[in-house]
Design a protein around this motif. Structure first.
Motif, mmCIF file in Angstrom:
data_model
loop_
_atom_site.group_PDB
_atom_site.id
_atom_site.type_symbol
_atom_site.label_atom_id
_atom_site.label_comp_id
_atom_site.label_asym_id
_atom_site.label_seq_id
_atom_site.Cartn_x
_atom_site.Cartn_y
_atom_site.Cartn_z
ATOM 1 N N VAL A 505 1.667 -5.397 -3.369
ATOM 2 C CA VAL A 505 0.626 -5.564 -4.388
ATOM 3 C C VAL A 505 -0.676 -5.916 -3.692
ATOM 4 O O VAL A 505 -0.686 -6.601 -2.662
ATOM 5 C CB VAL A 505 1.035 -6.654 -5.408
ATOM 6 C CG1 VAL A 505 1.329 -7.985 -4.725
ATOM 7 C CG2 VAL A 505 -0.011 -6.823 -6.501
ATOM 8 N N THR A 506 -1.778 -5.409 -4.210
ATOM 9 C CA THR A 506 -3.081 -5.742 -3.654
ATOM 10 C C THR A 506 -3.676 -6.914 -4.429
ATOM 11 O O THR A 506 -3.232 -7.225 -5.536
ATOM 12 C CB THR A 506 -4.040 -4.547 -3.750
ATOM 13 O OG1 THR A 506 -4.025 -4.076 -5.092
ATOM 14 C CG2 THR A 506 -3.615 -3.425 -2.830
ATOM 15 N N ALA A 507 -4.701 -7.527 -3.851
ATOM 16 C CA ALA A 507 -5.289 -8.727 -4.468
ATOM 17 C C ALA A 507 -5.853 -8.426 -5.851
ATOM 18 O O ALA A 507 -5.994 -9.316 -6.682
ATOM 19 C CB ALA A 507 -6.376 -9.297 -3.556
ATOM 20 N N ASP A 508 -6.179 -7.163 -6.134
ATOM 21 C CA ASP A 508 -6.691 -6.836 -7.467
ATOM 22 C C ASP A 508 -5.588 -6.367 -8.416
ATOM 23 O O ASP A 508 -5.854 -5.821 -9.476
ATOM 24 C CB ASP A 508 -7.840 -5.821 -7.386
ATOM 25 C CG ASP A 508 -7.435 -4.557 -6.642
ATOM 26 O OD1 ASP A 508 -6.278 -4.491 -6.145
ATOM 27 O OD2 ASP A 508 -8.257 -3.635 -6.551
ATOM 28 N N GLY A 509 -4.335 -6.549 -8.015
ATOM 29 C CA GLY A 509 -3.255 -6.384 -8.981
ATOM 30 C C GLY A 509 -2.673 -4.999 -9.126
ATOM 31 O O GLY A 509 -2.027 -4.693 -10.120
ATOM 32 N N VAL A 510 -2.899 -4.130 -8.133
ATOM 33 C CA VAL A 510 -2.262 -2.817 -8.187
ATOM 34 C C VAL A 510 -0.954 -2.880 -7.391
ATOM 35 O O VAL A 510 -0.941 -3.298 -6.239
ATOM 36 C CB VAL A 510 -3.174 -1.709 -7.611
ATOM 37 C CG1 VAL A 510 -2.434 -0.371 -7.574
ATOM 38 C CG2 VAL A 510 -4.439 -1.593 -8.448
ATOM 39 N N VAL A 511 0.133 -2.469 -8.033
ATOM 40 C CA VAL A 511 1.447 -2.525 -7.394
ATOM 41 C C VAL A 511 1.820 -1.124 -6.925
ATOM 42 O O VAL A 511 1.750 -0.170 -7.694
ATOM 43 C CB VAL A 511 2.511 -3.049 -8.379
ATOM 44 C CG1 VAL A 511 3.901 -2.988 -7.756
ATOM 45 C CG2 VAL A 511 2.161 -4.475 -8.812
ATOM 46 N N THR A 512 2.175 -1.020 -5.656
ATOM 47 C CA THR A 512 2.580 0.276 -5.120
ATOM 48 C C THR A 512 4.061 0.233 -4.772
ATOM 49 O O THR A 512 4.511 -0.670 -4.084
ATOM 50 C CB THR A 512 1.768 0.617 -3.856
ATOM 51 O OG1 THR A 512 0.384 0.600 -4.202
ATOM 52 C CG2 THR A 512 2.124 1.993 -3.328
ATOM 53 N N ALA A 513 4.798 1.211 -5.310
ATOM 54 C CA ALA A 513 6.214 1.317 -4.987
ATOM 55 C C ALA A 513 6.401 2.568 -4.144
ATOM 56 O O ALA A 513 6.116 3.672 -4.592
ATOM 57 C CB ALA A 513 7.046 1.398 -6.257
ATOM 58 N N CYS A 514 6.845 2.373 -2.899
ATOM 59 C CA CYS A 514 7.059 3.516 -2.010
ATOM 60 C C CYS A 514 8.530 3.904 -2.041
ATOM 61 O O CYS A 514 9.395 3.105 -1.685
ATOM 62 C CB CYS A 514 6.647 3.162 -0.584
ATOM 63 S SG CYS A 514 4.885 2.909 -0.423
ATOM 64 N N CYS A 515 8.780 5.106 -2.508
ATOM 65 C CA CYS A 515 10.152 5.598 -2.639
ATOM 66 C C CYS A 515 10.258 6.874 -1.815
ATOM 67 O O CYS A 515 9.373 7.723 -1.872
ATOM 68 C CB CYS A 515 10.477 5.896 -4.096
ATOM 69 S SG CYS A 515 10.239 4.469 -5.177
ATOM 70 N N GLY A 516 11.337 7.020 -1.075
ATOM 71 C CA GLY A 516 11.436 8.147 -0.147
ATOM 72 C C GLY A 516 11.670 9.489 -0.806
ATOM 73 O O GLY A 516 11.183 10.511 -0.348
#
Lengths: 815, 157
Positions: A505-516
């Protein structure tokens, strides 16, 4: 010296400026809200308006926003200044020695920048493959099918590359061709592969087949023939390769398995893997046909040779003549049963045409062997599968890895058996259908088996349609109903195939899910986002899924075998839980409370009586927010012998019953599929919009394979390399009345109880249509496709057999 | 040899010197960067490359650029208006009518042309209009339902 090229902005979609992106995401969220509000009218109160709880909601996919606007960057759409265009000079012989290749004229043609032959590739780097490295990137001195690439040419334009390919002179010494598996197995046959003509010889035995046949009161048997089929993904294989600003050879390509190409390209190019990056582009359909090397290695090598970006897009003719096909197969099958309908024995032999190289023939074989007899109890069975090489394009993976043919043969004979025993098609399946705690032919004890529930869902519809058909006024057409069932294992057969996911998650609240595992058009990125959001408790709107990039994601296996929702979904679920724990602990530390006092709940952070927005919580923990990295790995124990197949080959199975209604013009042999009901136990459905879309498409593809689709081959040549002659269903050819019924049978091992769906919706259709034809006009088709000619032959044969001898002598063949 | 043509593309007038064999799809994609129009069969069968030519849907892969001289071409890029999706685009999104999406621009152009001509087509008329566009993912059902939903609203396309 290779020039460095700036990587294209916005890889998968032409996203536009930051302002445009923000605007369109707002538009998407507006539409999503509208859809959710409509859905909320029918949802339980406690689920309404919960941003994170979206598993089970029918939601429009985020990527469709770009697709409907024409902003999707299929590989051919990626802008790249100065890119060369690659084309292959392909073999015109199905089987020959290459005596010589003369490129002198091609070299001198305007616009030609590089010509690559097998001689440019070190011998130990030339061969690639999926299970076995047996396929040359470019044929060296032996060609094994017409259409095999021999020379790759990079030129300033597509036209120049094409013209130069035509100027390549190849001197062939034709060799005897092997056109069928029978020819391949004949004594003294010319040897196509250094290891002989057999790709695989697989056996599975269970119980005592002879005793099973002796115990049978009735035995039915039949021989079935199926023809090769093309995937007909609309986007031909395409890719763009270049060297990025970090000096990394980057290959952007439409694929089901970027990490596979990553390893192959590094080996072929002789580069360390860290100097190669494979990015999966938006994929315009795949269906198993984008799991083998097509453009990847050639464009990568040509980038190294020219120092320029290189792109490639197959023509439709190349797709038909030079990409993998569904195996042509011959099946001999025998079923024994007692008078009261209990199965006692199943004896099956498969002979498959594997084409010129191995590709996925062994995988298809393993799956066919294990699935023979599914989803029923056969106390005694014997299965033998042989695949051989022939001089046709390699047969590979295609939606169901061959199981569509297994089901066609088995379900047709079960229908015949039910008729012989005077039982309903439901009764015989109910008696023998697998239930919880049963053992499959490999000895696996299975759980959460929803097969009988799918039968129960279909039976009342069948009865109702039966009545409706009886009341149907005579319009000269014969109508019929047919059902077929399936059980299908999720994931690789018998070997571990873990998936992983990472969440930050970035400090501005965007969540990134890395899936193969990449989204190949099915909408899996959306389902994975839903699972990750619900598992972690964050709002769906802030979860961005990154998938299918060898640099940004782990190798989680391919998107194939209906495994993404289950394997990557489980990884995303575990990862979401890990993320949630780490995030809550960070908030607890920042606030000086215990972790037990903090929880993420529906996109808010609850600390005792206090509630924080997710953004405020991110600010609160900004000093350590970068330390948070949720990780999830799903690696269920899978173990089966590669020799006997005994063991637990799959972590779970999907079940289905399909019902089709057909109308037959018995004079013309024309069949219309009027309606279809498809009941699936695919566990919990994560996104019903996506799931129903998969079923609709699977049914349409199944109808095409049942009735029309056939790659016509003669003397080593494909005769119908175009949509004009290869009959893929259009909007007028398939029913719009396709009703999906989801049993929602919670699977104890799936993410939120989900299994998988993509392939299975196709599998029962040809068998169901065949049985419906028997119901309508009394014939028992045993070929795919069931062409008009073939059906008319069966109808007339039956009429002749039924008619009095005198009438037959008068030549009256009409029913 | 080149041929001088003038073409209005998405409301903007252009002049091009084209070769006699240059197709409209290549002109749109290569010279104008309008890659929303996808290329597949090259024989006018699959409909992936459908654009509007003076309001009528055509396969741009079998239309020579020189044959389009003087015409007005509309591509998928000009279907959205003022930063909003058109009703057809929004319906495709909401109904899940776009899966892999390769055929989607062609379908949206064909459906938009149909609805401009006939705002309330019947189901049969919709299927008839869409029969020249191939889709391998959706089985057509959701595409037809999406177009039907706009036909029911009867608004502008």
């Amino acid at each position: 010296m290779t020039t460095i090229w700036k990587e294209p902005d916005g890889e998968k979609f032409a996203l536009g400026s930051i302002e445009e992106q923000a605007h369109w995401q707002k538009e998407y969220q507006r539409i999503l809200r509208a859809v959710r509000e409509e859905a909320d009218a029918t949802r339980p109160a406690e689920r309404i308006g919960r941003d994170s709880h979206t598993v089970g909601m029918a939601l429009p996919r985020n990527d469709a926003l770009y697709k409907v606007r024409g902003k999707a960057r299929y590989a051919a759409n990626i802008p790249m200044e100065g890119a060369l265009f690659c084309r292959f000079a392909r073999s015109t012989e199905a089987h020959a020695r290459i005596r010589g290749i003369d490129i002198s004229e091609a070299k001198a043609m305007p616009g030609v920048r590089a010509i690559l032959t097998a001689d440019d590739i070190p011998a130990d780097q030339l061969l690639i493959g999926t299970l076995t490295d047996d396929t040359p990137v470019l044929a060296k001195d032996h060609v094994r099918y017409s259409g095999e690439p021999i020379v790759a040419i990079a030129a300033e334009t597509e036209e120049a590359a094409e013209a130069a390919c035509l100027a390549v002179e190849i001197d062939y010494e034709p060799l005897p061709m092997i056109l069928t598996p029978e020819e391949a197995l004949a004594p003294g046959a010319v040897q196509l592969d250094p290891d002989g003509n057999v790709i695989g010889d697989l056996k599975l035995e269970n119980g005592d087949i002879e005793a099973g046949l002796r115990a049978a009161d009735v035995v039915v048997e039949g021989s079935f023939v199926t023809e090769p089929v093309d995937h007909c993904f609309l986007e031909p294989p395409s890719g763009l390769a270049f060297v990025d600003p970090d000096g990394v050879l980057t290959v952007m390509v439409c694929t089901q398995y970027p990490h596979y190409h990553h390893k192959q390209i590094a080996r072929v190019a002789g580069l360390p893997m860290e100097k190669v990056r494979v990015v999966q582009t938006v994929v315009g359909g795949a269906f198993g046909g984008k799991m083998d090397n097509t453009v990847e290695c050639a464009i990568a090598l040509l980038v190294l040779k020219t120092g320029r970006p290189v792109r490639m897009l197959y023509t439709r003719e190349e797709v038909f003549t030079a990409t993998t096909k569904r195996h042509a197969m011959k099946i001999r099958q025998k079923i024994g049963a007692t008078k009261d309908g209990r199965f006692t024995a199943l004896d099956v032999e498969y002979l498959a045409d594997g084409g010129a190289y191995r590709s996925y023939s062994l995988v298809v074989g393993g799956r066919c062997v294990i699935h023979t007899g599914m989803p029923y109890r056969f106390p005694n069975s014997r299965v033998h599968y042989v695949a051989t090489f022939t001089n046709y394009p390699p047969s590979g993976a295609m939606r169901s890895f061959g199981v569509v043919k297994v089901a066609f043969a088995l379900e047709s004979l079960i229908d015949e058996l039910a008729g012989r025993l005077g039982m309903s098609p439901f009764e015989i399946r109910r008696i023998n259908g697998l239930v919880d705690g049963d053992k499959t032919s490999t000895g696996q004890v299975i759980h959460d088996v929803g097969l009988l529930k799918t039968l129960e869902a279909i039976e009342p519809i069948y009865q109702e349609r039966r009545k409706a058909l009886a009341a149907q006024p005579d319009d000269g057409l014969k109508r019929g109903l047919g059902i077929a069932c399936l059980g299908y294992g999720i994931g690789y057969s018998g070997i571990r195939n873990p998936s992983t996911a990472r969440m930050r998650v970035t400090a501005d609240g965007v969540v990134t899910a890395c899936c193969g595992t990449p989204d190949i058009g099915t909408g899996s990125d959306m389902s994975l986002a839903q699972i990750a959001a619900q598992s972690s408790g964050v709002g769906l709107h802030r979860v961005r899924v990154v998938s299918g990039d060898s640099t940004k994601t782990d190798d989680s296996g391919p998107t194939s075998a209906s495994r993404t929702t289950y394997f990557s979904g489980n990884a995303a679920y575990i990862c979401g839980q890990d993320f949630k724990r780490q995030f809550e602990e960070a908030v607890a530390r920042a606030r000086g409370v215990t972790a037990a006092q903090v929880r993420i709940e529906d996109d808010r952070i609850v600390i005792g009586n206090e509630r924080l927005s997710f953004e405020d919580a991110c600010r609160l923990i900004s000093a350590e927010i970068e330390d948070i990295c949720g990780y999830g790995k799903f690696d269920p124990e899978i173990e089966a012998s590669i020799l006997t197949f005994k063991g637990n080959p799959y972590p779970t199975y999907v079940y289905a019953t399909h019902l089709v209604e057909v109308a037959v013009d018995a004079e013309l042999g024309r069949v219309d599929v009027l309606r279809c009901w498809a009941a699936h136990d695919a566990g919990t459905i994560v996104n019903p919009t996506g799931a129903e879309g998969q079923v609709d498409g699977g049914v349409a593809m199944g109808i095409g394979q049942a009735l029309w689709e056939k790659v016509e081959r003669r003397d080593g040549v494909i005769l119908n390399p175009h949509y004009r002659d290869y009959l893929m269903a259009g909007a007028k050819d398939v029913p719009l009345e396709i009703k999906s019924i989801f049993i929602q049978n919670h699977d104890r091992t799936g993410p939120f109880g989900a299994k998988g769906l993509a392939e299975v919706s196709l599998i029962p259709i040809p068998a169901a249509i065949a049985s419906a034809l028997h119901d309508a006009v009394g014939i028992r088709p045993k070929r795919l496709p069931m062409s008009t000619e073939y059906l008319l032959g069966l109808i007339n044969e039956r009429a002749r057999a039924a008619a009095p001898a005198a009438k037959a002598a008068a030549g009256d063949g009409h029913d | 040899m080149t041929i001088e043509i003038s073409l209005q593309v998405n409301g903007v007038s252009h002049k091009f010197a084209v070769s006699p064999t240059e197709t409209l799809v290549d002109l749109l994609r290569r010279r104008l960067g309008l890659t929303g129009t996808n290329k597949d069969c090259g024989m006018g069968i699959c409909g992936a490359c459908t654009v509007m030519l003076d309001g009528l849907p055509v396969s741009s892969c079998i239309l020579l650029a020189s044959q389009a001289d003087g015409a007005a071409v509309t591509t998928i890029e000009a279907i959205e208006r003022d930063g909003r999706l058109s009703p057809v685009q929004e319906a495709f999104l909401r109904h899940g009518a776009s899966q892999c999406g390769y055929c989607t621009p062609g379908f949206i152009i064909t459906a938009s042309a149909l609805l401009a001509e006939n705002p309330h087509p019947s189901r049969d008329e919709i299927v008839e209009a869409l029969k020249g566009n191939l889709c391998r993912c959706t089985g057509y059902k959701r595409i037809v339902e999406a177009v039907e939903s706009v036909a029911r609203q009867g608004g502008p396309t």
